[in-house]
Design a protein around this motif. Structure first.
Motif, mmCIF file in Angstrom:
data_model
loop_
_atom_site.group_PDB
_atom_site.id
_atom_site.type_symbol
_atom_site.label_atom_id
_atom_site.label_comp_id
_atom_site.label_asym_id
_atom_site.label_seq_id
_atom_site.Cartn_x
_atom_site.Cartn_y
_atom_site.Cartn_z
ATOM 1 N N VAL A 1 -8.461 0.835 5.235
ATOM 2 C CA VAL A 1 -8.907 0.172 4.013
ATOM 3 C C VAL A 1 -9.433 1.219 3.049
ATOM 4 O O VAL A 1 -10.266 2.055 3.417
ATOM 5 C CB VAL A 1 -10.018 -0.859 4.306
ATOM 6 N N LEU A 2 -8.942 1.189 1.817
ATOM 7 C CA LEU A 2 -9.440 2.088 0.777
ATOM 8 C C LEU A 2 -10.309 1.288 -0.185
ATOM 9 O O LEU A 2 -9.899 0.229 -0.674
ATOM 10 C CB LEU A 2 -8.287 2.745 0.019
ATOM 11 N N VAL A 3 -11.499 1.811 -0.459
ATOM 12 C CA VAL A 3 -12.493 1.129 -1.284
ATOM 13 C C VAL A 3 -12.803 1.997 -2.487
ATOM 14 O O VAL A 3 -13.094 3.186 -2.352
ATOM 15 C CB VAL A 3 -13.789 0.862 -0.478
ATOM 16 N N ARG A 4 -12.764 1.427 -3.651
ATOM 17 C CA ARG A 4 -13.034 2.201 -4.863
ATOM 18 C C ARG A 4 -14.521 2.511 -4.981
ATOM 19 O O ARG A 4 -15.377 1.822 -4.406
ATOM 20 C CB ARG A 4 -12.537 1.463 -6.101
ATOM 21 N N ALA A 5 -14.835 3.517 -5.776
ATOM 22 C CA ALA A 5 -16.203 4.017 -5.857
ATOM 23 C C ALA A 5 -17.175 2.993 -6.418
ATOM 24 O O ALA A 5 -18.351 3.006 -6.080
ATOM 25 C CB ALA A 5 -16.244 5.287 -6.700
#
Length: 301
Positions: A135-139
């Motif tokens: 899972v990639l989570v934005r800043a």
């Protein structure tokens, strides 16, 4: 062995946002959270510099995961938090720890007004080589971003989750991908929006005058195909409200568009054992760079 929700932490804002998202996911799944910090040794001449000596390096590499673990333990008292330090190239180390994780969570750097997000080489490498969901989570991701607004228009953890979005290719549906999306929606007690895009076959698209009736027939057949793929999953997850969206055009454009109102976007990555290396796929690649919601990439056969 109990799997963990594992997050890669390097001290950046995006990795800290990823750690918070991972902690909430650990709560939803009732699993431990493992915080992994990978230290990549600096070249020997730089290591000898006064400000980069061995003691300074050790201090900072130990401080980052320790402070993060302490903060998460305070904000999420029901989550068991484990921290681990590794040495080496971050991409290789994170792909390795992902093997024992339920899923791996990483940060995605925002690009502000450009309308997209920078997915670094480490994150792309891990996504391309991991056998577990990443899972990639934005800043800028916060708990409120995942929830519907209240009557005053303010989202918070006390309001319901936004829908989960699944980008699905009905020509090659995979059970692992579909189940991940349904399960994510069930755990969040929210709905699932399944987005499928279609285009007419080449022999219809080229050299054939525009035919509204033909276009409508193709659209109907595609919508029926999507419904057929999802029918057994609706029965398996009867509590999940499902919205089916069969759209004409680019799949990446439609999935990114749906991501604007999502708590999580789920896309797949076909595992290819190729001598040319692993690949992410152009739709998943586009969604990773442009989705405004966290993106789960689920590898499948």
């Amino acid at each position: 062995m109990t799997r963990t929700i594992t997050v890669g932490l390097d001290g950046s804002l995006e990795s800290r946002a990823a750690a918070e998202w991972a902690a909430r996911e650990a709560e939803l799944r009732d699993l431990p959270l493992k915080i992994v910090h990978v230290w990549e040794p600096v070249p020997e001449p730089m290591a000898q510099a006064p400000l980069l000596g061995a003691e300074t390096q050790q201090h900072w590499t130990e401080r980052i995961p320790r402070e993060a673990a302490q903060g998460i333990a305070l904000r999420h008292p029901g989550v068991q938090v484990i921290s681990e330090q590794l040495t080496g190239y971050p991409g290789d180390a994170l792909a390795k720890v992902a093997k024992d994780a339920e899923l791996l969570v990483l940060g995605s750097r925002g690009l502000g007004g450009i309308g997209g997000f920078m997915v670094g080489s480490v994150s792309l490498s891990v996504v391309a080589h991991s056998d577990r969901p990443v899972v990639l989570v934005r800043a800028l991701e916060t708990a409120a971003d995942e929830h519907e607004p209240d009557p005053a228009g303010i989202p918070s953890a006390a309001t319901p989750f936004r829908p989960v979005v699944l980008g699905l290719d009905t020509q090659h549906p995979d059970d692992t991908l579909i189940e991940f999306a349904f399960d994510a929606a069930r755990r969040r007690a929210t709905s699932l929006t399944v987005v499928h895009a279609w285009n007419p076959p080449p022999y219809y698209a080229y050299g054939t005058p525009a035919n509204p009736a033909l276009h409508e027939a193709l659209a109907t057949a595609d919508a029926q195909g999507l419904a057929e793929v999802l029918r057994p999953w609706r029965a398996k997850f009867p509590d999940v409200k499902v919205t089916e969206e069969s759209r004409y055009g680019s799949p990446s454009v439609h999935v990114v568009d749906a991501a604007g109102g999502a708590s999580l976007v789920v896309v797949g990555r076909k595992v290819r054992r190729s001598p040319l290396g692993a690949h992410i796929g152009h739709v998943t690649h586009a969604v990773l760079h442009h989705s405004t919601a966290p993106v789960a990439v689920v590898p499948h056969a």
